[in-house]
Design a protein around this motif. Structure first.
Motif, PDB file in Angstrom:
ATOM      1  N   ARG A 191       0.860  -1.103   0.345  1.00 18.95           N
ATOM      2  CA  ARG A 191       0.390  -0.281   0.284  1.00 18.95           C
ATOM      3  C   ARG A 191       0.796   1.369  -0.048  1.00 18.95           C
ATOM      4  O   ARG A 191       1.991   1.307   0.582  1.00 18.95           O
ATOM      5  CB  ARG A 191      -1.033  -0.239   1.227  1.00 18.95           C
ATOM      6  CG  ARG A 191      -1.785   1.349   1.269  1.00 18.95           C
ATOM      7  CD  ARG A 191      -2.864   1.516   3.086  1.00 18.95           C
ATOM      8  NE  ARG A 191      -1.671   1.564   3.756  1.00 18.95           N
ATOM      9  CZ  ARG A 191      -1.490   2.073   4.510  1.00 18.95           C
ATOM     10  NH1 ARG A 191      -1.639   3.408   3.634  1.00 18.95           N
ATOM     11  NH2 ARG A 191      -0.895   2.477   5.442  1.00 18.95           N
ATOM     12  N   MET A 192       0.617   2.593  -0.685  1.00 14.82           N
ATOM     13  CA  MET A 192       1.484   3.324  -0.450  1.00 14.82           C
ATOM     14  C   MET A 192       0.321   4.012  -0.254  1.00 14.82           C
ATOM     15  O   MET A 192      -0.885   4.708  -0.106  1.00 14.82           O
ATOM     16  CB  MET A 192       1.536   3.601  -2.167  1.00 14.82           C
ATOM     17  CG  MET A 192       2.035   3.284  -2.980  1.00 14.82           C
ATOM     18  SD  MET A 192       2.416   4.078  -5.061  1.00 14.82           S
ATOM     19  CE  MET A 192       0.491   3.497  -5.388  1.00 14.82           C
ATOM     20  N   SER A 193       1.405   4.980   1.019  1.00 15.87           N
ATOM     21  CA  SER A 193       0.023   5.899   1.853  1.00 15.87           C
ATOM     22  C   SER A 193      -0.073   7.282   1.035  1.00 15.87           C
ATOM     23  O   SER A 193      -0.730   7.812   1.089  1.00 15.87           O
ATOM     24  CB  SER A 193       0.889   5.689   3.184  1.00 15.87           C
ATOM     25  OG  SER A 193       2.734   7.276   2.812  1.00 15.87           O
ATOM     26  N   VAL A 194       0.874   8.243   0.525  1.00 14.96           N
ATOM     27  CA  VAL A 194       0.823   8.933  -0.441  1.00 14.96           C
ATOM     28  C   VAL A 194       1.223   8.352  -2.614  1.00 14.96           C
ATOM     29  O   VAL A 194       1.755   7.914  -2.353  1.00 14.96           O
ATOM     30  CB  VAL A 194       1.675  10.182  -0.501  1.00 14.96           C
ATOM     31  CG1 VAL A 194       1.450  11.174  -1.426  1.00 14.96           C
ATOM     32  CG2 VAL A 194       1.519  10.285   1.129  1.00 14.96           C
ATOM     33  N   VAL A 195       0.201   9.343  -2.932  1.00 15.34           N
ATOM     34  CA  VAL A 195       1.046   8.933  -4.165  1.00 15.34           C
ATOM     35  C   VAL A 195       0.248  10.098  -5.162  1.00 15.34           C
ATOM     36  O   VAL A 195      -0.491  11.224  -4.431  1.00 15.34           O
ATOM     37  CB  VAL A 195      -0.545   8.140  -5.129  1.00 15.34           C
ATOM     38  CG1 VAL A 195      -1.664   8.428  -4.580  1.00 15.34           C
ATOM     39  CG2 VAL A 195      -0.291   7.346  -6.735  1.00 15.34           C
ATOM     40  N   GLU A 199       0.765  10.016 -11.392  1.00 15.96           N
ATOM     41  CA  GLU A 199       0.402   8.514 -11.272  1.00 15.96           C
ATOM     42  C   GLU A 199      -1.333   8.025 -11.101  1.00 15.96           C
ATOM     43  O   GLU A 199      -0.975   7.336 -11.783  1.00 15.96           O
ATOM     44  CB  GLU A 199       1.314   8.565 -10.183  1.00 15.96           C
ATOM     45  CG  GLU A 199       2.703   8.670 -10.502  1.00 15.96           C
ATOM     46  CD  GLU A 199       3.453   8.551  -8.826  1.00 15.96           C
ATOM     47  OE1 GLU A 199       4.445   8.171  -9.028  1.00 15.96           O
ATOM     48  OE2 GLU A 199       3.711   9.159  -7.696  1.00 15.96           O
ATOM     49  N   MET A 200      -1.911   8.489 -10.233  1.00 14.70           N
ATOM     50  CA  MET A 200      -3.513   7.665  -9.999  1.00 14.70           C
ATOM     51  C   MET A 200      -3.996   8.236 -11.583  1.00 14.70           C
ATOM     52  O   MET A 200      -4.964   6.953 -11.241  1.00 14.70           O
ATOM     53  CB  MET A 200      -3.693   8.660  -9.121  1.00 14.70           C
ATOM     54  CG  MET A 200      -4.978   8.029  -8.196  1.00 14.70           C
ATOM     55  SD  MET A 200      -4.917   6.507  -7.487  1.00 14.70           S
ATOM     56  CE  MET A 200      -5.491   5.265  -8.675  1.00 14.70           C
ATOM     57  N   LEU A 201      -4.128   9.351 -11.956  1.00 14.36           N
ATOM     58  CA  LEU A 201      -4.639   9.451 -13.071  1.00 14.36           C
ATOM     59  C   LEU A 201      -4.136   8.467 -14.146  1.00 14.36           C
ATOM     60  O   LEU A 201      -5.029   7.423 -14.956  1.00 14.36           O
ATOM     61  CB  LEU A 201      -4.784  10.855 -13.163  1.00 14.36           C
ATOM     62  CG  LEU A 201      -4.739  11.349 -15.260  1.00 14.36           C
ATOM     63  CD1 LEU A 201      -6.964  10.785 -15.103  1.00 14.36           C
ATOM     64  CD2 LEU A 201      -4.473  12.640 -15.682  1.00 14.36           C
ATOM     65  N   GLU A 202      -2.646   8.271 -14.474  1.00 18.93           N
ATOM     66  CA  GLU A 202      -2.220   7.117 -15.037  1.00 18.93           C
ATOM     67  C   GLU A 202      -2.979   5.680 -15.063  1.00 18.93           C
ATOM     68  O   GLU A 202      -3.399   5.130 -16.016  1.00 18.93           O
ATOM     69  CB  GLU A 202      -0.440   7.077 -15.165  1.00 18.93           C
ATOM     70  CG  GLU A 202      -0.184   8.602 -16.099  1.00 18.93           C
ATOM     71  CD  GLU A 202      -0.514   8.017 -17.534  1.00 18.93           C
ATOM     72  OE1 GLU A 202      -1.009   7.323 -18.274  1.00 18.93           O
ATOM     73  OE2 GLU A 202       0.470   9.761 -18.476  1.00 18.93           O
ATOM     74  N   GLY A 246      -5.217   5.157   5.112  1.00 22.23           N
ATOM     75  CA  GLY A 246      -5.312   5.073   3.288  1.00 22.23           C
ATOM     76  C   GLY A 246      -4.122   5.631   2.554  1.00 22.23           C
ATOM     77  O   GLY A 246      -2.982   5.684   3.016  1.00 22.23           O
ATOM     78  N   THR A 247      -4.396   6.023   1.291  1.00 19.69           N
ATOM     79  CA  THR A 247      -3.763   6.395   0.304  1.00 19.69           C
ATOM     80  C   THR A 247      -4.003   8.153  -0.355  1.00 19.69           C
ATOM     81  O   THR A 247      -5.847   7.757  -0.231  1.00 19.69           O
ATOM     82  CB  THR A 247      -3.462   6.354  -0.568  1.00 19.69           C
ATOM     83  OG1 THR A 247      -3.292   4.809  -0.431  1.00 19.69           O
ATOM     84  CG2 THR A 247      -2.830   6.855  -1.793  1.00 19.69           C
ATOM     85  N   LEU A 248      -3.152   8.862   0.433  1.00 17.98           N
ATOM     86  CA  LEU A 248      -3.618  10.086   0.444  1.00 17.98           C
ATOM     87  C   LEU A 248      -3.418  10.333  -1.267  1.00 17.98           C
ATOM     88  O   LEU A 248      -1.989  10.356  -1.513  1.00 17.98           O
ATOM     89  CB  LEU A 248      -3.007  11.379   1.082  1.00 17.98           C
ATOM     90  CG  LEU A 248      -3.473  12.578   0.576  1.00 17.98           C
ATOM     91  CD1 LEU A 248      -4.543  12.862   0.597  1.00 17.98           C
ATOM     92  CD2 LEU A 248      -2.250  13.069   1.801  1.00 17.98           C
ATOM     93  N   GLU A 252       0.688  17.617  -5.029  1.00 17.93           N
ATOM     94  CA  GLU A 252       2.142  18.198  -4.327  1.00 17.93           C
ATOM     95  C   GLU A 252       3.584  17.179  -4.478  1.00 17.93           C
ATOM     96  O   GLU A 252       3.806  15.823  -3.958  1.00 17.93           O
ATOM     97  CB  GLU A 252       1.948  19.237  -3.565  1.00 17.93           C
ATOM     98  CG  GLU A 252       1.728  20.227  -3.288  1.00 17.93           C
ATOM     99  CD  GLU A 252       2.038  20.838  -4.416  1.00 17.93           C
ATOM    100  OE1 GLU A 252       2.944  21.754  -4.710  1.00 17.93           O
ATOM    101  OE2 GLU A 252       0.974  21.632  -4.488  1.00 17.93           O
ATOM    102  N   GLU A 253       4.614  17.470  -5.934  1.00 21.37           N
ATOM    103  CA  GLU A 253       5.359  16.356  -6.081  1.00 21.37           C
ATOM    104  C   GLU A 253       6.607  16.383  -4.954  1.00 21.37           C
ATOM    105  O   GLU A 253       6.809  17.810  -4.090  1.00 21.37           O
ATOM    106  CB  GLU A 253       6.101  16.245  -6.695  1.00 21.37           C
ATOM    107  CG  GLU A 253       5.448  16.305  -8.527  1.00 21.37           C
ATOM    108  CD  GLU A 253       6.414  16.188  -9.784  1.00 21.37           C
ATOM    109  OE1 GLU A 253       7.286  16.317  -9.193  1.00 21.37           O
ATOM    110  OE2 GLU A 253       5.198  16.426  -9.670  1.00 21.37           O
ATOM    111  N   ASP A 254       7.415  15.737  -3.945  1.00 25.34           N
ATOM    112  CA  ASP A 254       8.224  15.926  -2.931  1.00 25.34           C
ATOM    113  C   ASP A 254       9.193  15.148  -3.351  1.00 25.34           C
ATOM    114  O   ASP A 254       9.663  13.920  -4.343  1.00 25.34           O
ATOM    115  CB  ASP A 254       7.363  15.411  -1.237  1.00 25.34           C
ATOM    116  CG  ASP A 254       6.907  14.430  -1.483  1.00 25.34           C
ATOM    117  OD1 ASP A 254       7.548  13.739  -2.067  1.00 25.34           O
ATOM    118  OD2 ASP A 254       5.985  14.193  -0.394  1.00 25.34           O
ATOM    119  N   GLU A 255      10.215  15.047  -2.578  1.00 24.18           N
ATOM    120  CA  GLU A 255      11.329  14.492  -2.640  1.00 24.18           C
ATOM    121  C   GLU A 255      11.298  13.016  -2.721  1.00 24.18           C
ATOM    122  O   GLU A 255      11.749  12.112  -3.380  1.00 24.18           O
ATOM    123  CB  GLU A 255      12.658  14.665  -1.395  1.00 24.18           C
ATOM    124  CG  GLU A 255      12.871  16.087  -1.365  1.00 24.18           C
ATOM    125  CD  GLU A 255      14.116  16.681  -0.700  1.00 24.18           C
ATOM    126  OE1 GLU A 255      14.475  15.477  -0.169  1.00 24.18           O
ATOM    127  OE2 GLU A 255      15.274  17.631  -0.653  1.00 24.18           O
TER     128      GLU A 255
END
Length: 421
Positions: A191-195, A199-202, A246-248, A252-255
């Protein structure tokens, strides 16, 4: 306190007991002082049951009447949820899409939302009520009930959230977030905590079933924060814990996002490939083939045109299997006689496998590793499509699960620790 939209899928609404659990969860948020709008799906299996009855009468029922039938599933679940909330001592009121109203175009069975009038919703929220709005449906300019297609309740929820400027849209489902791939195919999926939104659109467009693509498009257009989380947890889980589970889906892109070259593997079995052989290689030929297909409201995905040989070329494209028969019939009746194609080849047993990741922008050799991995498993690639953050291939569907597992391992998605929000 916040203005929150909750969306619950068919599994979450699948029985009276589960509806009661949804009511307990919503009541918890309401008691904490939040304003809550709920968008429920029909009870699990109900839409299929209703549409199945229509198709017992005729194989190709009229779209308008199908929407009349299908829309009743969400109305029933919305009314039941309102009653369950009232039994919890919460003032609640349910509305069908046409009562809000949710305005759409007239593309029956897969309509698109054009606007939402939020006056009635805001009036009830200001009066301290929980508002329940049917997902999946709306009303067209002529007053006909329309539905938004499979997964349309996700789109309804995000659109409502955008219309009322909600602080967050929570998509409650039977999984606890967005995974690196489907855990049923790859048990090691994480599970990814952030996406990222991109990426989610693709992933949504490439076959990931967690969210419907139009809901992600809405979220991006109106910058609605969306969180995917499980409805199968204890409904009385502490609110502070639930709010960060869940996954947010972030904008915003981060490191830490940049650290992963590939974030996920998406796939779809719902593909069919169509090839027109011996097509004249001349300007406008692609439009001559795909124009009528688009006019028939058939979505085309991947497209490949081969190099010209002796003035002719081969033209291939993919469609959803549900629209395959219509597409082939259209091509035989209208397109092939018009363009003088030599032959029509079709294959309904193909699948699409895709790698997705915003890190692909700044790393070379990603597609090469994908092709090498599939080659080592003896999997032939039939079509390729790329963008900045994804690479997709069409392969024989019997090799799909093997390909997904191999790619998941090759890109290290089974080893990286899940990040915490």
């Amino acid at each position: 306190m916040s203005l929150i939209v909750h969306k619950y899928g068919g599994t979450s609404m699948g029985s009276v007991e589960r509806i009661k659990n949804v009511a307990r969860r919503v009541a918890k948020w309401h008691a904490a002082g939040h304003q809550v709008v709920v968008v429920p799906s029909a009870m699990a299996g109900e839409t299929n049951r209703l549409l199945g009855l229509a198709r017992e009468i005729t194989p190709q029922p009229d779209g308008r009447e199908l929407d009349m039938i299908a829309a009743t599933g969400e109305q029933a679940s919305s009314g039941l949820l309102a009653i369950a909330l009232q039994a919890e001592g919460v003032s609640a009121r349910s509305y069908a899409g046409w009562q809000v109203p949710v305005r759409t175009d007239s593309s029956f069975t897969k309509a698109r939302i054009s606007s939402i009038d939020d006056a009635r919703i805001r009036g009830d929220l200001d009066a301290g009520r929980v508002v329940i709005v049917t997902g999946f449906q709306g009303i067209d300019p002529d007053g006909h009930i329309t539905t938004l297609g499979r997964g349309g309740s996700d789109t309804s929820a995000v659109a409502v959230a955008a219309a009322i400027k909600a602080d967050e849209c929570l998509i409650y489902t039977d999984v606890d977030g967005v995974y690196t791939t489907d855990p049923r195919v790859v048990p090691e999926a994480r599970r990814m905590s952030v996406v990222s939104f991109e990426e989610m659109l693709e992933m949504a467009s490439l076959g990931s079933k967690v969210l419907q693509i139009r809901s992600v498009e809405f979220a991006g257009k109106y910058r609605v924060p969306v969180r995917v989380l499980s409805s199968l947890t204890d409904p009385l889980i502490p609110l502070d814990e639930e709010m960060v589970s869940g996954t947010l889906i972030t904008f915003e892109e981060d490191e830490k996002m940049e650290a992963a070259v590939v974030s996920g593997i998406a796939f779809s079995r719902d593909e069919a490939k169509i090839t027109l052989l011996g097509v004249p290689d001349k300007p406008g030929i692609a439009f001559s083939i795909l124009g009528p297909v688009a006019a028939a409201n058939i979505d085309v995905d991947m497209i490949v045109q081969n190099q010209s040989v002796a003035g002719t070329t081969d033209f291939s494209f993919t469609v959803n299997r549900n629209e395959f028969a219509r597409a082939v019939d259209l091509l035989k009746r209208e397109v092939i006689p018009a363009v003088a194609a030599r032959e029509l080849n079709t294959d309904e047993k193909v699948a699409k496998v895709s790698i997705v990741g915003i890190g692909m922008r700044s790393h070379v050799g990603v597609a090469s590793l994908m092709f090498q991995t599939l080659s080592q498993e003896g999997i032939n690639i039939q079509m390729i499509s790329t963008s900045e953050i994804k690479t997709s291939v069409i392969i024989d569907d019997k090799y799909m699960e093997l390909g997904v597992r191999a790619l998941h391992k090759a890109f290290g998605l089974d080893q990286a620790p899940a990040t915490k929000v």
